[in-house]
Design an enzyme around this catalytic site. Sequence first.
Site, PDB file in Angstrom:
ATOM      1  N   GLU A 412       0.820  -1.213   0.000  1.00  0.00           N
ATOM      2  CA  GLU A 412       0.000   0.000   0.000  1.00  0.00           C
ATOM      3  C   GLU A 412       0.851   1.259   0.000  1.00  0.00           C
ATOM      4  O   GLU A 412       0.459   2.284  -0.570  1.00  0.00           O
ATOM      5  CB  GLU A 412      -0.949  -0.017   1.195  1.00  0.00           C
ATOM      6  CG  GLU A 412      -1.985  -1.136   1.152  1.00  0.00           C
ATOM      7  CD  GLU A 412      -2.784  -1.171  -0.138  1.00  0.00           C
ATOM      8  OE1 GLU A 412      -2.973  -0.109  -0.778  1.00  0.00           O
ATOM      9  OE2 GLU A 412      -3.228  -2.267  -0.514  1.00  0.00           O
ATOM     10  N   HIS A 418       3.300   6.275  -5.319  1.00  0.00           N
ATOM     11  CA  HIS A 418       2.911   6.546  -6.706  1.00  0.00           C
ATOM     12  C   HIS A 418       2.012   7.786  -6.755  1.00  0.00           C
ATOM     13  O   HIS A 418       2.227   8.707  -7.564  1.00  0.00           O
ATOM     14  CB  HIS A 418       2.193   5.325  -7.273  1.00  0.00           C
ATOM     15  CG  HIS A 418       2.109   5.305  -8.760  1.00  0.00           C
ATOM     16  ND1 HIS A 418       1.611   4.220  -9.463  1.00  0.00           N
ATOM     17  CD2 HIS A 418       2.429   6.218  -9.710  1.00  0.00           C
ATOM     18  CE1 HIS A 418       1.651   4.477 -10.754  1.00  0.00           C
ATOM     19  NE2 HIS A 418       2.129   5.679 -10.930  1.00  0.00           N
TER      20      HIS A 418
END
Length: 627
Positions: A412, A418
């Site tokens: 996660e 990202h």
Amino acid sequence: MSKLDTVAMLSPVLVFCFSEAAPGQMRERSEIAPAYQWRLEDLYPSDEAWEQAKEALAGRLEGIERYRGRLDDAATLLTCLELDSDISKAFGRLYSYASMKSDQDTRVSKYLAMRQAVEQVMTEYGSRASYIEPEIVRLDAETIERFIAAEPGLEVYRMGLMDILRRKAHNLSEKEEKILAEAALMAGGPGSIYSVFSNAEMPYPEIALSDGTRAVLNQAGYARHRSSTVRADREAVFEAFWTAINQFRQTFGVQLYSHLQAHAFTMRTRNYESCLHQALDRNNIPTEVYHSLIDNVRANLDTFHRYLHLKKRMLGVETLKYSDLYAPVVKDVDLKYSFDEAKVLVLDAVRPLGPDYAGVVEKAFSERWIDVYPTPGKRSGAYSSGNAYDVHPYILLNYNGRFDDVSTLAHELGHTMHSYYSNKHQPFPLADYSIFVAEVASTFNEALLVHKMLNDMKDDDVRLSLLMNYLDAIKGTVFRQTQFAEFELRMHERVERREPVTGDALTELYGRILKDYYGHEKGVCYIDDLYAVEWAYIPHFYYNFYVYQYSTSFTAATALAEEVFSGVDGAVERYLDFISAGGSDYPVEILKKAGLDMTTSGPFEKTMLAMNRTMDEIEAILARQVK
């Protein structure tokens, strides 16, 4: 041009992390220290502040209509798109707060109502803004280039504008687009019903375990106890849990069928040849990528069966059963980590990506971006949400202290990094990255963690445990998710042919594919007919051709990680550029810039090589231990 259809999509976790905070019981939220709860005040200081922001935004919606019929002018187009982006960004923040508040305790109707309220406002805005794409479709590429030259501010919208023209054949009239926008709220109904029922209202069974304790087999309890070291307990857990699910298979079937019908409705309305084509066309991904994945996996089932035979050997069982697949295979090795220990492991694992990357990960911990432990009513599983562009991403976990949970944390955080890098380096219209690349960053982080652990561990039993954990990840990501992808394709095809799709029909279809993949008829792994109702347990089927991207992303992440581990010149820089790219290009092209061509079988073949290399090392260790 609006991002509204992506605002509501949180990134689900690779493997479900249905776990408990401590053996035997789940703690109340009030008993968990604030340091282990996310700080939603970064979004809004209070529910009242959220309500005021929602009302203020609702009062701005009609402003988008002043540009109707005027988008044939460069300055007007720019002003319209800027307002659309600003409203979409505000919706992302509003939705994040309401949905995460609801996820803290799905039993609380107040926050469910707040989420529904913002969804209704989003739907209203979608209806008001439904003219934008039809008016842009009337333009051509030459006109758009002329507009950008006249108004340089339009440059950040170039990708979206050209993409609308690319999908011109599937755009509808303004009136038709408005109808579809209004229908969007109803289309989400089946998934919402599934979430509430499966997380809060499903009557899960309770059983007695061999040690005399009793276990409630809700989703968290099932995930915990299915990995018991006692085979009789595992079998009892599977029997009780799937019997309970099976009793509601027709209800789950109607829910999923309703979702499939909604998807087929938009597919036919937009003149696509299939639901698959519609789902993949949004990111300009050829349908051959999907079909090739299934073909590649089918062609490599012998490698998967080698893994299953290895699992059988290490468990020491005469017949490998489906209920054995989550059991630890290395005796006396039960890797457990407190969350604080997990933080140290993950921070050490990501250091090869440089101090800036590691520093942001540290901020995620210290500034409370993460909600750590399971509590009554909390949404199961795990996700990362980066929808609050001007704030920071958030992570929901259900941490239980096993190595799988450490891996989920790394996973996660990959999503979070990202989102963080894309939001930092791209303007809002280009920050939203495709689902196709979303799982690359998360799986890459998992690879970093495994690499760090294997470098540190010399003990054969611990290495065996870690190596098998890596193989389990390949099983769960490449093979299991492709199995899901094939099932999803086949059930969509049935709906497209207007065939009935009942709970029984879905169970028969899923069971046939499940037995094919696990070599049931070849004696590789025994699958009880009852377990064919597993489809009813998978929430990802409400996301429309989402799961295949776990598989493609794993193969991409494997190839990228191998370059970093090998010290290939520029590998780290290319990776950081990749997670900073957002949606500035089509996902296949972004990966090509990172050095990967996903239209070839190359990344998949590298993953199979890594898998076989891992099994070779396991067999070598087992051979040493026999001596």
